[in-house]
Write a protein that holds these residues in place. Sequence first.
Motif, PDB file in Angstrom:
ATOM      1  N   VAL A  38       0.875  -1.174   0.000  1.00 30.28           N
ATOM      2  CA  VAL A  38       0.000   0.000   0.000  1.00 30.28           C
ATOM      3  C   VAL A  38       0.911   1.222   0.000  1.00 30.28           C
ATOM      4  CG1 VAL A  38      -1.731   1.330   1.247  1.00 30.28           C
ATOM      5  CG2 VAL A  38      -1.879  -1.170   1.191  1.00 30.28           C
ATOM      6  N   GLY A  39       0.833   2.020  -1.066  1.00 26.90           N
ATOM      7  CA  GLY A  39       1.739   3.152  -1.220  1.00 26.90           C
ATOM      8  C   GLY A  39       1.142   4.466  -0.763  1.00 26.90           C
ATOM      9  N   GLY A  40       1.700   5.559  -1.294  1.00 22.61           N
ATOM     10  CA  GLY A  40       1.249   6.894  -0.918  1.00 22.61           C
ATOM     11  C   GLY A  40       0.028   7.320  -1.719  1.00 22.61           C
ATOM     12  N   LEU A  41      -0.160   8.627  -1.841  1.00 24.18           N
ATOM     13  CA  LEU A  41      -1.349   9.180  -2.477  1.00 24.18           C
ATOM     14  C   LEU A  41      -1.283   9.044  -3.993  1.00 24.18           C
ATOM     15  CD1 LEU A  41      -1.640  12.433  -0.329  1.00 24.18           C
ATOM     16  CD2 LEU A  41      -2.926  10.291  -0.043  1.00 24.18           C
ATOM     17  N   ALA A  42      -2.397   8.639  -4.589  1.00 22.04           N
ATOM     18  CA  ALA A  42      -2.454   8.444  -6.036  1.00 22.04           C
ATOM     19  C   ALA A  42      -2.322   9.767  -6.778  1.00 22.04           C
ATOM     20  CB  ALA A  42      -3.775   7.781  -6.418  1.00 22.04           C
ATOM     21  N   GLY A  43      -1.714   9.706  -7.952  1.00 25.79           N
ATOM     22  CA  GLY A  43      -1.693  10.854  -8.841  1.00 25.79           C
ATOM     23  C   GLY A  43      -0.620  11.885  -8.571  1.00 25.79           C
ATOM     24  N   VAL A  44       0.048  11.813  -7.413  1.00 30.73           N
ATOM     25  CA  VAL A  44       1.085  12.796  -7.120  1.00 30.73           C
ATOM     26  C   VAL A  44       2.450  12.243  -7.512  1.00 30.73           C
ATOM     27  CG1 VAL A  44      -0.262  13.799  -5.237  1.00 30.73           C
ATOM     28  CG2 VAL A  44       1.393  12.012  -4.730  1.00 30.73           C
ATOM     29  N   GLN A  46       5.255  11.702  -5.970  1.00 33.76           N
ATOM     30  CA  GLN A  46       5.911  10.691  -5.133  1.00 33.76           C
ATOM     31  C   GLN A  46       5.491   9.285  -5.541  1.00 33.76           C
ATOM     32  OE1 GLN A  46       6.082  11.133  -0.741  1.00 33.76           O
ATOM     33  NE2 GLN A  46       5.172   9.098  -0.632  1.00 33.76           N
ATOM     34  N   PHE A  47       4.191   9.080  -5.766  1.00 29.65           N
ATOM     35  CA  PHE A  47       3.703   7.755  -6.121  1.00 29.65           C
ATOM     36  C   PHE A  47       4.010   7.413  -7.574  1.00 29.65           C
ATOM     37  CE2 PHE A  47       0.519   4.737  -7.612  1.00 29.65           C
ATOM     38  CZ  PHE A  47       0.597   3.756  -6.643  1.00 29.65           C
ATOM     39  N   VAL A  48       3.675   8.318  -8.492  1.00 27.88           N
ATOM     40  CA  VAL A  48       3.772   8.040  -9.924  1.00 27.88           C
ATOM     41  C   VAL A  48       5.218   7.892 -10.388  1.00 27.88           C
ATOM     42  CG1 VAL A  48       3.270   8.931 -12.224  1.00 27.88           C
ATOM     43  CG2 VAL A  48       1.583   9.167 -10.395  1.00 27.88           C
ATOM     44  N   ARG A  49       6.100   8.783  -9.927  1.00 30.74           N
ATOM     45  CA  ARG A  49       7.475   8.794 -10.433  1.00 30.74           C
ATOM     46  C   ARG A  49       8.436   7.933  -9.618  1.00 30.74           C
ATOM     47  NH1 ARG A  49       8.549  15.247 -11.657  1.00 30.74           N
ATOM     48  NH2 ARG A  49       6.691  15.613 -12.947  1.00 30.74           N
ATOM     49  N   TYR A  50       8.081   7.638  -8.368  1.00 34.58           N
ATOM     50  CA  TYR A  50       9.061   6.975  -7.504  1.00 34.58           C
ATOM     51  C   TYR A  50       8.553   5.670  -6.887  1.00 34.58           C
ATOM     52  CZ  TYR A  50      11.431  11.375  -8.178  1.00 34.58           C
ATOM     53  OH  TYR A  50      12.044  12.449  -8.772  1.00 34.58           O
ATOM     54  N   GLU A  51       7.488   5.724  -6.103  1.00 39.34           N
ATOM     55  CA  GLU A  51       7.044   4.508  -5.422  1.00 39.34           C
ATOM     56  C   GLU A  51       6.622   3.415  -6.397  1.00 39.34           C
ATOM     57  OE1 GLU A  51       4.716   4.917  -1.563  1.00 39.34           O
ATOM     58  OE2 GLU A  51       4.330   6.853  -2.524  1.00 39.34           O
ATOM     59  N   TRP A  55       8.491  -0.411  -6.885  1.00 44.14           N
ATOM     60  CA  TRP A  55       7.934  -1.706  -6.513  1.00 44.14           C
ATOM     61  C   TRP A  55       7.584  -2.561  -7.730  1.00 44.14           C
ATOM     62  CZ3 TRP A  55       8.907  -3.450  -2.004  1.00 44.14           C
ATOM     63  CH2 TRP A  55       9.066  -2.571  -0.931  1.00 44.14           C
ATOM     64  N   ARG A  56       7.148  -1.959  -8.796  1.00 41.62           N
ATOM     65  CA  ARG A  56       6.743  -2.748  -9.958  1.00 41.62           C
ATOM     66  C   ARG A  56       7.932  -3.213 -10.800  1.00 41.62           C
ATOM     67  NH1 ARG A  56       1.345  -2.956 -10.569  1.00 41.62           N
ATOM     68  NH2 ARG A  56       0.072  -1.254  -9.720  1.00 41.62           N
ATOM     69  N   GLN A  57       9.007  -2.443 -10.821  1.00 43.72           N
ATOM     70  CA  GLN A  57      10.127  -2.755 -11.716  1.00 43.72           C
ATOM     71  C   GLN A  57      11.458  -2.919 -10.980  1.00 43.72           C
ATOM     72  OE1 GLN A  57       9.938   0.580 -14.404  1.00 43.72           O
ATOM     73  NE2 GLN A  57       7.745   0.301 -14.672  1.00 43.72           N
ATOM     74  N   LYS A  58      11.833  -1.914 -10.189  1.00 42.39           N
ATOM     75  CA  LYS A  58      13.167  -1.901  -9.597  1.00 42.39           C
ATOM     76  C   LYS A  58      13.402  -3.072  -8.651  1.00 42.39           C
ATOM     77  CE  LYS A  58      17.186   0.094  -9.176  1.00 42.39           C
ATOM     78  NZ  LYS A  58      18.097   0.162 -10.326  1.00 42.39           N
TER      79      LYS A  58
END
Length: 355
Positions: A38-44, A46-51, A55-58
């Motif tokens: 469970v990550g941070g806030l959607a659409g911002v 922090q979530f889109v570019r980093y989190e 988790w999905r690739q790195k």
Amino acid sequence: MPWLRGLAAALGALATAGAAAPAAAQQAEAAPIQLKIVGGLAGVSQFVRYEEPFWRQKVKELTQGRVRAEIAPSDGSGIRNQEMLQLMRLGVVPFGTALLAVVAGEEPELNAVDLPALNPDMATLRQSVRLYRNRLERILKERYGIELLAIYAYPAQVIYCTRPFTGLSDLQGRRIRTSSVGQSELVTAVGATPVLTPFAELVEAVRNGVVDCAITGTLSGIEIGLYEVTSYIHAMSISWGLSFFGANTAAWEALPPDIRQTLRDGLAKLESDIWDASERETTEGLACNTGQASCAMRRHGRMTLVPVTPVDDAYRRRLLISTVLPSWVQRCGPECADSWNETFGPVLGIRVSAD
């Protein structure tokens, strides 16, 4: 002969089973570990570019395919952030992200590092987290069985207003959008009226005159078009929206030791990247809201920047000492006063009393 044919069939079955057993064991051994995050806030950012990419690739790359993870934003997963501490303690959410200001409703001490008026700039915020990080780690581990793995920072939350102002002392009588108890206490202390308003309703609240000012992020203000309904923006950070990423202790310890270390190393890099981005985006948000040439975004405003003066900063410190800290200690208790005096007190020259 029938018995001979039966024996041959039995031996063949045993041979097949014998050959299949190592293959099955090898396949089970090779099966990747699946993590739900469970990550941070959607659409911002922090979530889109980093989190999400982490988790999905790195993580798959770092562990050579041994770990694969799925991540959902905290505000898109059907989970209330206010319940995150208990859900992680119970293991319902084995790996999760939570806003400190929100979970502070249950555990006020967790927001000691991001109290309103404590961190007027990024350098001070970094210092605050260094001073209190070990304490946060102990609270989460001892009281909730949560392993602290990272602390994230959103861009600075500042004050936007429709009418001119020169600093915090010039906000008396205004209705100001807030998003936390601490922010509301600060706004009351300057003689204004706090109005708790959901982020999604913020622009309409300003447009319809429900509020005269709003506290929100420098970059998120650009993203929702807040510059279209306000004209003045303060350069001082009121708070930062810190969040922590952690794991249920049992879920964390169930992972192989080398995987845990790999994840720790990767999360340390992710945390550093998010903090650097938060600092850049704070500056970028101010530049774009005010239409400076350095703004690289397509959307930008023509707002007036209200600078932080020495008088303004001195008033901020007085508010921290006279209102923010006493109110926090009242909610938090004597133990919080002691931990503040042991960590922040000697560095900031500010001691608090539990009386």
